[in-house]
Design a protein around this motif. Structure first.
Motif, PDB file in Angstrom:
ATOM      1  N   ARG A  93     -26.707 -89.267   8.624  1.00 57.06           N
ATOM      2  CA  ARG A  93     -27.468 -88.279   9.392  1.00 57.06           C
ATOM      3  C   ARG A  93     -28.917 -88.705   9.606  1.00 57.06           C
ATOM      4  O   ARG A  93     -29.500 -88.466  10.664  1.00 57.06           O
ATOM      5  CB  ARG A  93     -27.436 -86.922   8.689  1.00 57.06           C
ATOM      6  CG  ARG A  93     -26.129 -86.184   8.810  1.00 57.06           C
ATOM      7  CD  ARG A  93     -25.892 -85.747  10.231  1.00 57.06           C
ATOM      8  NE  ARG A  93     -24.773 -84.812  10.326  1.00 57.06           N
ATOM      9  CZ  ARG A  93     -24.047 -84.640  11.404  1.00 57.06           C
ATOM     10  NH1 ARG A  93     -24.307 -85.370  12.489  1.00 57.06           N
ATOM     11  NH2 ARG A  93     -23.074 -83.767  11.436  1.00 57.06           N
ATOM     12  N   SER A  94     -29.513 -89.304   8.582  1.00 56.90           N
ATOM     13  CA  SER A  94     -30.901 -89.737   8.708  1.00 56.90           C
ATOM     14  C   SER A  94     -31.180 -90.863   7.732  1.00 56.90           C
ATOM     15  O   SER A  94     -30.448 -91.058   6.745  1.00 56.90           O
ATOM     16  CB  SER A  94     -31.876 -88.576   8.456  1.00 56.90           C
ATOM     17  OG  SER A  94     -31.789 -88.122   7.117  1.00 56.90           O
ATOM     18  N   ILE A  95     -32.239 -91.616   8.029  1.00 60.16           N
ATOM     19  CA  ILE A  95     -32.643 -92.762   7.213  1.00 60.16           C
ATOM     20  C   ILE A  95     -34.145 -92.696   7.006  1.00 60.16           C
ATOM     21  O   ILE A  95     -34.912 -92.427   7.947  1.00 60.16           O
ATOM     22  CB  ILE A  95     -32.279 -94.094   7.911  1.00 60.16           C
ATOM     23  CG1 ILE A  95     -30.752 -94.230   8.039  1.00 60.16           C
ATOM     24  CG2 ILE A  95     -32.856 -95.281   7.144  1.00 60.16           C
ATOM     25  CD1 ILE A  95     -30.317 -95.439   8.845  1.00 60.16           C
ATOM     26  N   LEU A 109     -26.251 -88.300   4.072  1.00 60.09           N
ATOM     27  CA  LEU A 109     -24.864 -88.421   4.514  1.00 60.09           C
ATOM     28  C   LEU A 109     -24.258 -87.040   4.643  1.00 60.09           C
ATOM     29  O   LEU A 109     -24.539 -86.148   3.836  1.00 60.09           O
ATOM     30  CB  LEU A 109     -24.053 -89.244   3.516  1.00 60.09           C
ATOM     31  CG  LEU A 109     -24.621 -90.603   3.114  1.00 60.09           C
ATOM     32  CD1 LEU A 109     -23.775 -91.222   2.001  1.00 60.09           C
ATOM     33  CD2 LEU A 109     -24.677 -91.538   4.313  1.00 60.09           C
ATOM     34  N   ALA A 110     -23.401 -86.842   5.660  1.00 62.51           N
ATOM     35  CA  ALA A 110     -22.791 -85.537   5.880  1.00 62.51           C
ATOM     36  C   ALA A 110     -21.477 -85.695   6.619  1.00 62.51           C
ATOM     37  O   ALA A 110     -21.192 -86.745   7.213  1.00 62.51           O
ATOM     38  CB  ALA A 110     -23.739 -84.635   6.677  1.00 62.51           C
ATOM     39  N   HIS A 111     -20.645 -84.631   6.570  1.00 64.39           N
ATOM     40  CA  HIS A 111     -19.468 -84.594   7.430  1.00 64.39           C
ATOM     41  C   HIS A 111     -19.932 -84.542   8.884  1.00 64.39           C
ATOM     42  O   HIS A 111     -20.982 -83.958   9.199  1.00 64.39           O
ATOM     43  CB  HIS A 111     -18.627 -83.350   7.140  1.00 64.39           C
ATOM     44  CG  HIS A 111     -17.748 -83.478   5.933  1.00 64.39           C
ATOM     45  ND1 HIS A 111     -16.803 -84.477   5.800  1.00 64.39           N
ATOM     46  CD2 HIS A 111     -17.663 -82.726   4.809  1.00 64.39           C
ATOM     47  CE1 HIS A 111     -16.172 -84.328   4.652  1.00 64.39           C
ATOM     48  NE2 HIS A 111     -16.673 -83.282   4.029  1.00 64.39           N
ATOM     49  N   ALA A 112     -19.151 -85.116   9.777  1.00 58.74           N
ATOM     50  CA  ALA A 112     -19.506 -85.100  11.196  1.00 58.74           C
ATOM     51  C   ALA A 112     -19.638 -83.684  11.726  1.00 58.74           C
ATOM     52  O   ALA A 112     -20.461 -83.412  12.615  1.00 58.74           O
ATOM     53  CB  ALA A 112     -18.461 -85.875  12.001  1.00 58.74           C
ATOM     54  N   ASP A 113     -18.833 -82.750  11.178  1.00 54.46           N
ATOM     55  CA  ASP A 113     -18.888 -81.367  11.644  1.00 54.46           C
ATOM     56  C   ASP A 113     -19.806 -80.488  10.806  1.00 54.46           C
ATOM     57  O   ASP A 113     -19.861 -79.268  11.006  1.00 54.46           O
ATOM     58  CB  ASP A 113     -17.479 -80.758  11.677  1.00 54.46           C
ATOM     59  CG  ASP A 113     -16.809 -80.738  10.303  1.00 54.46           C
ATOM     60  OD1 ASP A 113     -17.462 -81.162   9.311  1.00 54.46           O
ATOM     61  OD2 ASP A 113     -15.642 -80.297  10.217  1.00 54.46           O
ATOM     62  N   GLY A 114     -20.533 -81.072   9.858  1.00 56.39           N
ATOM     63  CA  GLY A 114     -21.467 -80.313   9.040  1.00 56.39           C
ATOM     64  C   GLY A 114     -20.823 -79.463   7.958  1.00 56.39           C
ATOM     65  O   GLY A 114     -21.478 -78.598   7.371  1.00 56.39           O
ATOM     66  N   LEU A 149     -27.387-100.199   7.741  1.00 60.54           N
ATOM     67  CA  LEU A 149     -26.787 -99.060   8.425  1.00 60.54           C
ATOM     68  C   LEU A 149     -27.738 -98.463   9.451  1.00 60.54           C
ATOM     69  O   LEU A 149     -28.961 -98.595   9.357  1.00 60.54           O
ATOM     70  CB  LEU A 149     -26.399 -97.976   7.408  1.00 60.54           C
ATOM     71  CG  LEU A 149     -25.208 -98.266   6.486  1.00 60.54           C
ATOM     72  CD1 LEU A 149     -25.102 -97.184   5.422  1.00 60.54           C
ATOM     73  CD2 LEU A 149     -23.909 -98.346   7.298  1.00 60.54           C
ATOM     74  N   ALA A 150     -27.158 -97.756  10.420  1.00 62.67           N
ATOM     75  CA  ALA A 150     -27.929 -97.026  11.415  1.00 62.67           C
ATOM     76  C   ALA A 150     -27.451 -95.573  11.432  1.00 62.67           C
ATOM     77  O   ALA A 150     -26.347 -95.258  10.979  1.00 62.67           O
ATOM     78  CB  ALA A 150     -27.759 -97.645  12.802  1.00 62.67           C
ATOM     79  N   VAL A 151     -28.285 -94.692  11.945  1.00 61.29           N
ATOM     80  CA  VAL A 151     -27.906 -93.283  12.066  1.00 61.29           C
ATOM     81  C   VAL A 151     -26.635 -93.177  12.905  1.00 61.29           C
ATOM     82  O   VAL A 151     -26.509 -93.812  13.949  1.00 61.29           O
ATOM     83  CB  VAL A 151     -29.047 -92.469  12.703  1.00 61.29           C
ATOM     84  CG1 VAL A 151     -28.584 -91.039  13.012  1.00 61.29           C
ATOM     85  CG2 VAL A 151     -30.257 -92.428  11.774  1.00 61.29           C
ATOM     86  N   GLY A 152     -25.670 -92.400  12.421  1.00 58.39           N
ATOM     87  CA  GLY A 152     -24.396 -92.230  13.107  1.00 58.39           C
ATOM     88  C   GLY A 152     -23.285 -93.112  12.584  1.00 58.39           C
ATOM     89  O   GLY A 152     -22.118 -92.884  12.899  1.00 58.39           O
ATOM     90  N   ASP A 153     -23.627 -94.122  11.780  1.00 57.96           N
ATOM     91  CA  ASP A 153     -22.598 -95.019  11.239  1.00 57.96           C
ATOM     92  C   ASP A 153     -21.711 -94.272  10.237  1.00 57.96           C
ATOM     93  O   ASP A 153     -22.192 -93.411   9.486  1.00 57.96           O
ATOM     94  CB  ASP A 153     -23.234 -96.212  10.537  1.00 57.96           C
ATOM     95  CG  ASP A 153     -23.752 -97.259  11.508  1.00 57.96           C
ATOM     96  OD1 ASP A 153     -23.429 -97.158  12.711  1.00 57.96           O
ATOM     97  OD2 ASP A 153     -24.471 -98.178  11.065  1.00 57.96           O
ATOM     98  N   PRO A 154     -20.423 -94.618  10.179  1.00 57.89           N
ATOM     99  CA  PRO A 154     -19.523 -93.990   9.206  1.00 57.89           C
ATOM    100  C   PRO A 154     -19.702 -94.597   7.820  1.00 57.89           C
ATOM    101  O   PRO A 154     -19.959 -95.800   7.677  1.00 57.89           O
ATOM    102  CB  PRO A 154     -18.139 -94.300   9.769  1.00 57.89           C
ATOM    103  CG  PRO A 154     -18.320 -95.585  10.524  1.00 57.89           C
ATOM    104  CD  PRO A 154     -19.713 -95.538  11.096  1.00 57.89           C
TER     105      PRO A 154
END
Length: 310
Positions: free
Chosen positions: A9-11, A23-28, A83-88
């Motif tokens: 989510r953020s770095i 780190l978070a679930h894609a759906d929050g 890693l980048a924001v959005g990476d799994p």
């Protein structure tokens, strides 16, 4: 164990050499709650490493970790620093081997470098429940992690950037704690050893001293031992500096494994005879007391010989 598939989510790279990830679930969706002092195991490409959780522990919607870049390491920290924001990112659910002792009269938290990370969740818990806490944190100039969190969570922290100043204050701190205080230490292996030795010298019983080490590099090579395999009747010598897992693999035995640091639980084997020197951070105290399981990647025989159901 179920894997959690999360996204970055953020770095935050504001501290040189330290990357903090959210780190978070894609759906929050809400993530599993955790005990203060817990860690998650992150699958970092071909390796897996354990990292302490620094965020809120009750019904979190995100996990926060901070990772020191280690250019000469096995590759986990380099993977995270790329890693980048959005990476799994896939992680194993939280586990704790470094929880605060609820009956403690005071919690003395002593950390160095990135070892401050488990202390942050200890501080969050102490503030939430009104527990008495004292903090000593040693870091290199300009490289202190989570200083803002420490300032927000307690006014009882002493921050050091010179080892000599820290060592000068340590004996007084250890000697002035009330009866019933518990000590928690995290940092480089030599730092932990020095603080624990000082605590013992000042009369602290081992039952009130807690420390956390990550990685097989923090462990001594151990004594050689013999392992007998109950199913086949064969025996294998495990040399000093060689793990039980490595010895079994060298003799053609396939053992499921992932982290090779005693934190993920994949290489758990059943012990049918012998005493275990537990070095892992996965088995519970009850598991260890039962004496019928061993984490093959880090733990060893305590008395020269083990028998496995293998």
């Amino acid at each position: 164990m179920t894997t959690l598939d999360l996204v970055v989510r953020s770095i935050d790279d504001s501290v040189p050499g330290v990357r903090s990830l959210t780190l978070a679930h894609a759906d929050g969706a809400v993530l599993p709650s955790f005990t203060p002092g817990s860690h998650i195991v992150v699958e970092c490409g071909a390796v897996a490493n354990a990292y302490s959780l620094t965020g809120d522990s009750l019904q979190p919607t995100q996990y926060e970790i901070s990772v020191l870049e280690q250019p000469d390491g096995a590759g986990g920290s380099r993977w995270i620093h790329a890693l980048a924001v959005g990476d799994p990112v896939s992680v194993l659910p939280p586990r704790s081997a470094f929880a605060p002792i609820l009956r403690a009269r005071r919690h003395l938290l002593i950390a160095a470098g990135i070892g401050v990370t488990p202390m942050v969740s200890h501080l969050r818990s102490a503030k939430q429940w009104g527990r008495e806490v004292d903090v000593m944190y040693l870091h290199k100039p300009g490289r202190g992690a989570h200083l803002g969190d420490i300032e927000a969570l307690t006014d009882g922290a002493r921050i050091f950037t010179q080892r000599s100043d820290f060592l000068g204050a340590l004996p007084i701190t250890l000697a002035s704690q009330p009866f019933g205080a518990h000590l928690y230490v995290c940092g480089p292996s030599t730092f932990i050893d020095d603080v624990v030795a000082a605590a013992v010298e000042h009369g602290w019983p081992s039952s009130r001293i807690h420390f956390e080490r990550f990685g097989v590099g923090a462990l001594d090579p151990g004594e050689p031992f013999l392992v007998r395999l109950a199913n086949s009747g064969s025996s294998i010598e495990v040399d000093s500096g060689v793990s039980l897992l490595e010895a079994l693999e060298a003799h053609g035995h396939e053992v499921p494994n992932l982290c090779r640091q005693g934190v993920c639980g994949e290489c758990r084997l059943t012990v049918s005879a012998g005493d275990v020197e537990h070095r892992d951070m996965y088995l519970t105290d009850a598991d260890k007391a039962a004496g019928d399981a061993i984490m093959a990647c880090v733990s060893r025989a305590a008395a020269g010989e083990l028998e496995l159901k293998l």
